[in-house]
Structure formats: C-alpha cells, structure tokens
Motif scaffolding. Structure first.
Motif, PDB file in Angstrom:
ATOM      1  N   GLU A 115     101.613 -91.266  30.196  1.00 23.22           N
ATOM      2  CA  GLU A 115     100.730 -90.507  29.949  1.00 23.22           C
ATOM      3  C   GLU A 115     100.878 -89.326  28.704  1.00 23.22           C
ATOM      4  O   GLU A 115     100.566 -89.428  27.936  1.00 23.22           O
ATOM      5  N   ALA A 122      99.763 -89.124  25.019  1.00 22.98           N
ATOM      6  CA  ALA A 122      99.612 -87.752  24.017  1.00 22.98           C
ATOM      7  C   ALA A 122      98.999 -87.930  23.089  1.00 22.98           C
ATOM      8  O   ALA A 122      98.713 -87.302  22.236  1.00 22.98           O
ATOM      9  N   TYR A 179      95.343 -93.357  26.688  1.00 21.05           N
ATOM     10  CA  TYR A 179      94.531 -93.095  25.947  1.00 21.05           C
ATOM     11  C   TYR A 179      93.454 -93.036  25.971  1.00 21.05           C
ATOM     12  O   TYR A 179      92.594 -92.196  25.368  1.00 21.05           O
ATOM     13  N   ASP A 212      91.400 -90.315  27.915  1.00 20.25           N
ATOM     14  CA  ASP A 212      91.566 -88.930  27.404  1.00 20.25           C
ATOM     15  C   ASP A 212      90.291 -88.034  26.787  1.00 20.25           C
ATOM     16  O   ASP A 212      90.336 -88.939  25.595  1.00 20.25           O
ATOM     17  N   ASN A 232      90.220 -88.673  22.440  1.00 24.66           N
ATOM     18  CA  ASN A 232      90.787 -89.352  21.690  1.00 24.66           C
ATOM     19  C   ASN A 232      89.349 -89.741  20.853  1.00 24.66           C
ATOM     20  O   ASN A 232      88.906 -89.282  21.130  1.00 24.66           O
TER      21      ASN A 232
END
Length: 623
Positions: free
Chosen positions: A269, A273, A318, A321, A324
């Motif tokens: 994760e 990020a 990714y 999220d 992104n």
C-alpha cells in the motif's frame, strides 16, 4: 568415487550456492534501513551523497534538489538480516549505526559499478534483446518475423542528466543511446518511522546526455533476492522502452516492522501511495541518483518471482485509491507469483479501469509454486492475452547477464536457462511495455502476442501463449493415436510402431488398447488392454487401469495437458510430470512439428526425457 569424495563435492556445490544467494541477501539486508529516531545521520548517508555526485548527481550547494532522506535517522541494515540479529535482540542506537556503516560500506564495495562502463555496455544489452520471432501453428501456417530497430552506440557521460520537455504524443522521442546508473536512498512511507532502503536508478540518455523518458518502471526483485540480480534486465528495459527504471531493495522478512517486507500489505500500500500526488520521495531519490527534473507521470509496475506478485498487488492498491490520476499503464511479471489468493484479488481491482497484466512464465516448478499464479492469471482473464510460457524455461530466465557467478549458481538452484530464453524475455517485455505506454494491446500493438495456446518461435527458443486447460470431448478423442515420442519406461524400451486405440466399453468406460513391436517392424508384438474413466468434468484427467475395474478417483494418471482443437495431436503426462507421450493421428511427423510437440510438453510440465518413437510400418507403407 568414494563416498567421502561425493560428500565433499556436494558440500562444495551447496556452499557455493549458499554463498552466492547469501551474498545477494546480505546486500539486500545491508541496503535496507528504517528511518526515525534522533542523532546524526550515518556515514553511509554521506557516502551515498558523494557517490551520487560521482555518477552525475547535482551539487547540493548549487541550488539543486537536496536529498530529504539524508537527514537524521537510525539505520537498521543489520536488523533486516535474520542471520545477524535475532528478532528478540534490541541494539542500542549507536551500536546499530556503527554496524550499519560497516554493512553499508561492504555493500557499496560489492555493488559499486562505474556509470561510464555501464553506459558503454548498454548497446550490447539492447543487442541481445533482438531475437527474430516467428508465430505459427504445427500445421505449418505462415510465420511472422519481427525485426528490431538497430541500437545506437551508448554514450558515456559522467555529468548529471537533465530532463527535457516531453515529446508530443504523436512524435517519437530521440533514440536512446545509453543508460546511466545512479544509486540513492529511497524512503517508503511504511512503519512507525518510515522504511529507508537503497535503490538503483537507470536513466535512458540521448546523444546529448539528456533524458526524455516516456515513463517510469518500478522493477522489484523476488523473495531472498536483491536489486543487483536485476541489473541486466533493468538496463535493457531502460534502453529499449526509454524508461527510467528504479530497482529498490526490500526485505524478505518483517524485521523492521510487521508490514515492512515484500509480502506485507502495508508495504504494498505504501509503494502504491508513492505514485500519488507529487511523488516527493520518488523524485527526491531520482534527483540524488543524478536525474535533474521531475519524473514522468506514466509508470509500469514490474517484478520477478515474488516481486511480480508484489507489483500486481501495488497496481491493485493504486487503482482503488480515489486519488490516483490514472497513470498506471500496466503490470509486467517475470515468472511472478504470490500466495493466498493475493493475485486474484489484485486482478479484480485492475479490471475497471482495465490495466494489462502480462506474465513471462517458466514451466511449472517449485520456484514458481508449480505455476499456481500463472493459472490464477489465466482464470481471472479468460479469453484474453495474458502472456506466454517459455519452452524449457528457468525461473532465472530474466536474471541472466548481470554477474557470471550469480548466473551460474542461480541456474544451479533454479534450473539452467536454455540459449535464447533471456533474449526472448527482453524482446517480449520491451515490446509489451512500449505498447502499454501508447495504450495499445494484442489487437493493435507492435509487441509479440498470440491466441491462447498458440506456438511462437523466437530464434533459438519458443513460447506458448498462456491458455486455460482444454475441455476434452471424449467422443472426438476416441480412435487411433500414434506415439511419435515418449519418456521411455522399462517396458517400452525398444518398442516401435507404438499406438493406442481408444473406444467405448458397454459400461461407458473407455477401452484402452496399447500395442507395438519390439526392435523392428514385424518384430515380437507387445499389447495390453485396459480401461479408463475421467476424474473430473473437463475430461482432461483420466485414470487408466490395466488390472482391475476402472476408477474415477482423482487425481488420475493420464493427464491430457495439451490438445489440438481439431484433435490431431495431444500431449499426455501424469501428475508428477515424469512420464510423457507425444501423440498424433499421423504416424510420422516433420522435424519442426516434433520440436513443437517437445516444446509443448516442456511448457506443460513434462520433466522426463522424451525421445522419438520410430514408426517403421508407416514408412514401409509410404514406400
């Protein structure tokens, strides 16, 4: 040879393998740090800064981007090495720093590579990635040859490389003439004090020394691996795809913190990020390594072995999220795998929006968990192109070329890589990644693709497009099959004219009649009759018995692992892969088609040595 000599020989080989693999693990451990705490930065921080300068990093006193990683912190290199410090031992901060300095110095001495030398050899790297590729079927369909563009001589410029304005979308950037390598600290936001490690950066330079990269490739080593083992692959990817490649070291064990390791969800994760927002940590590390400017937005996640599973997981985190910006172009796995259904969950996240995930696999073997993740990938994306398996492939196919000693022991452990396989890896991967950047795929891209189970010849080697297991129509499978090759058993040595005739029994089981002649045509005849039953609904696994009643108990001993859609040829083995039979409706096949059947057997896990089975009766009939 006496037993003592045998023992000494085996001990020597084992020690060599352990030294080589241990050295790699030791480098990875020495290159891994956890930031946090108070006190002065370690000597390794200062040395990295000076080393980066020698590779073309900006002078920190001239207004260039400073390294935010060089601040206060406690290094924990040795704590990431289970052979050095037990998990229950706590070291004082000053002791940790002293041990880290020594470990870092040893690691730097072991891994120091002159940037000019690597740039000069980049053209050789690219040249090795150009085998001609021919795709076709066993029936002799037309082949397609893919030619690569000639590689320009590499540039050897020790000055910092500067980013130039990106080219327009429809204008190709200037050709890459070399690859410059730099090293820098990389901070990953995971754990209570962040996770600091070293990373190698590969910068594709143009003739004037500038960099106009198309994108960034994160290249992750596997479990117990290290970034040095990926050096040749990283250079090739950088030059052939015009990409800035970053290859970091990650711990194989959760020593720095519970999630601070390659299979840790928090680590995956955190890396995802890092590609959100302004990418401060990635840009700072790249600048320290000698790149002047801001990294391109487009990126590809990639990795070998467990690093491939890591790359897919990062891609999944990714894309889910909401922050992104849609810059992930694809995932590239080099015989990648993961445990616990992680790959399937990650692939579900990468379906909407669709992100291509490609695998260059080796045949099933212990090092890739018997091909489990490759099967997961095929099952998750049915009917789609998801990669290939290389014939006779080794788990080390993608690693060859960086260091001769490592190459030898890696292959000693994981299996020897046949000639042409590493070059095929380069050709396939670079073609696919270039297509990823342009939003192209199997239908419109310039890379090498194919239909499921298609046979592709690539210079000295071959590949089979990944495909799900065949569902066998028993009625179509019945009839006469000629054995054109097999792993010879004790009872089949010397047999010629070998064939099998399958028909239905009154009880719906399958009648099996095997026959042949010993040594020559019309020689002593051998025959045996048995029965078979499928063990699952796919009918591609059966139990064959020559004594007693038929049985449908799994797992079966007659596995049809590859089958012509028109039922003109088949490859058969058993759960161990130690037996193998190449079957054809025609008693005689061409040399090229026989080689295709051999390659198909290899790709589908046949480990035994297959030799030709002569069919003199057919030759006599033709005369």
């Amino acid at each position: 040879m006496t037993s003592r000599r045998w023992a000494l020989w085996l001990w020597t080989l084992g020690a060599g393998a352990c030294i080589t693999l241990g050295a790699g693990t030791g480098v990875a451990a020495a290159d891994t740090e956890t930031s946090g705490g108070d006190g002065p930065s370690s000597q390794s921080d200062d040395r990295d800064a000076s080393e980066a300068s020698s590779h073309g990093a900006p002078d920190q006193g001239t207004g260039e981007t400073p390294d935010p990683n060089a601040g206060d912190g406690v290094d924990a290199d040795d704590l990431s090495d289970p052979a050095t410090v037990p998990a229950s031992v706590e070291l004082a901060d000053d002791v940790v720093r002293d041990a880290d300095d020594e470990a870092a110095q040893e690691a730097d001495a072991a891994e120091e590579v002159d940037a000019d030398t690597e740039a000069e050899t980049a053209a050789d790297t690219a040249a090795e990635a150009e085998p001609a590729a021919e795709s076709g079927s066993g029936s002799g369909s037309a082949s397609t040859v893919v030619d690569e563009a000639p590689v320009q001589p590499a540039a050897a410029d020790a000055e910092p490389v500067r980013a130039t304005a990106p080219e327009a979308a429809n204008v190709a950037p200037a050709p890459v003439t070399g690859v410059k390598t730099g090293r820098a600290k990389l901070t990953i936001p995971v754990g209570p004090h962040d996770y600091r490690t070293r990373a190698d950066w590969y910068l594709p330079t143009q003739a004037d020394g500038s960099v106009a990269a198309t994108g960034v490739i994160w290249l992750q080593h596997g479990f117990l691996g290290n970034k040095a083992s990926l050096s040749k692959l990283a250079q090739t990817l950088s030059q052939q795809t015009n990409s800035i490649v970053v290859a970091p070291n990650l711990s194989s064990f959760p020593l720095a913190c519970a999630g601070c390791w390659i299979n840790g969800v928090p680590m995956q994760e955190a890396v995802a990020a890092m590609f959100l927002g302004d990418r401060t940590s990635l840009n700072a590390s790249a600048n320290t390594a000698g790149y002047l400017g801001t990294l391109p937005q487009d990126f590809v996640m990639s990795g070998q072995s467990a690093g491939g599973g890591f790359a897919t997981a990062v891609g999944g985190y990714y894309t889910e999220d909401p922050g992104n910006n849609g810059s992930l172009r694809g995932v590239m796995m080099f015989d990648g795998f993961s445990f616990g259904g992680v790959l399937t969950k990650s692939l579900a996240k990468l379906d909407d929006p669709f992100i291509p995930v490609y695998q260059i696999a080796a045949p099933p073997q212990p090092w890739n968990s018997s091909g489990a993740s490759t099967k997961e990938l095929v099952a998750a994306r049915p009917g789609q192109f998801v990669g290939v398996t290389l014939a006779g492939g080794s788990h080390a196919d993608a690693l060859i070329g960086g260091n001769a000693l490592f190459d030898f022991f890696a292959q000693l452990v994981a299996g020897f890589s046949p000639p042409g396989n590493t070059a095929a890896v380069y050709t396939l991967a670079t073609g696919w990644i270039n297509d990823m950047y342009q939003g192209l795929g199997p239908s419109d891209g310039t890379g090498i693709y194919g239909d499921p189970d298609q046979y592709i010849v690539m210079g000295d080697t071959a590949a089979i497009v990944l495909a799900p297991p065949r569902v066998v129509d028993v009625d179509r499978y019945l009839g006469t099959w000629y054995e054109v090759g097999s792993v010879k058993q004790f009872f089949s040595i010397g047999l010629v004219n070998t064939k099998a005739v399958y028909s239905l029994n009154p009880d719906a089981s399958i009648k099996v009649e095997n026959s042949g002649n010993y040594f020559f045509n019309n020689g002593p005849e051998s025959s045996i009759v048995g029965s078979a039953l499928p063990v699952d609904p796919t009918n591609n696994k059966l139990n064959v018995r020559f004594f007693g009643p038929p049985s449908a108990r799994p797992p079966g001993n007659y596995w049809i692992v590859d089958l012509d859609p028109d039922y003109q040829w088949a490859v058969v083995t058993d759960p161990t892969g130690l037996s193998g039979f190449l079957l054809s409706r025609d008693p005689v096949v061409s040399a090229d088609f026989y080689q295709e059947l051999l390659d198909r057997a290899s790709v589908n896990g046949v480990k035994g040595w297959i030799t030709r089975t002569r069919q003199p009766a057919a030759n006599q009939t033709q005369l």
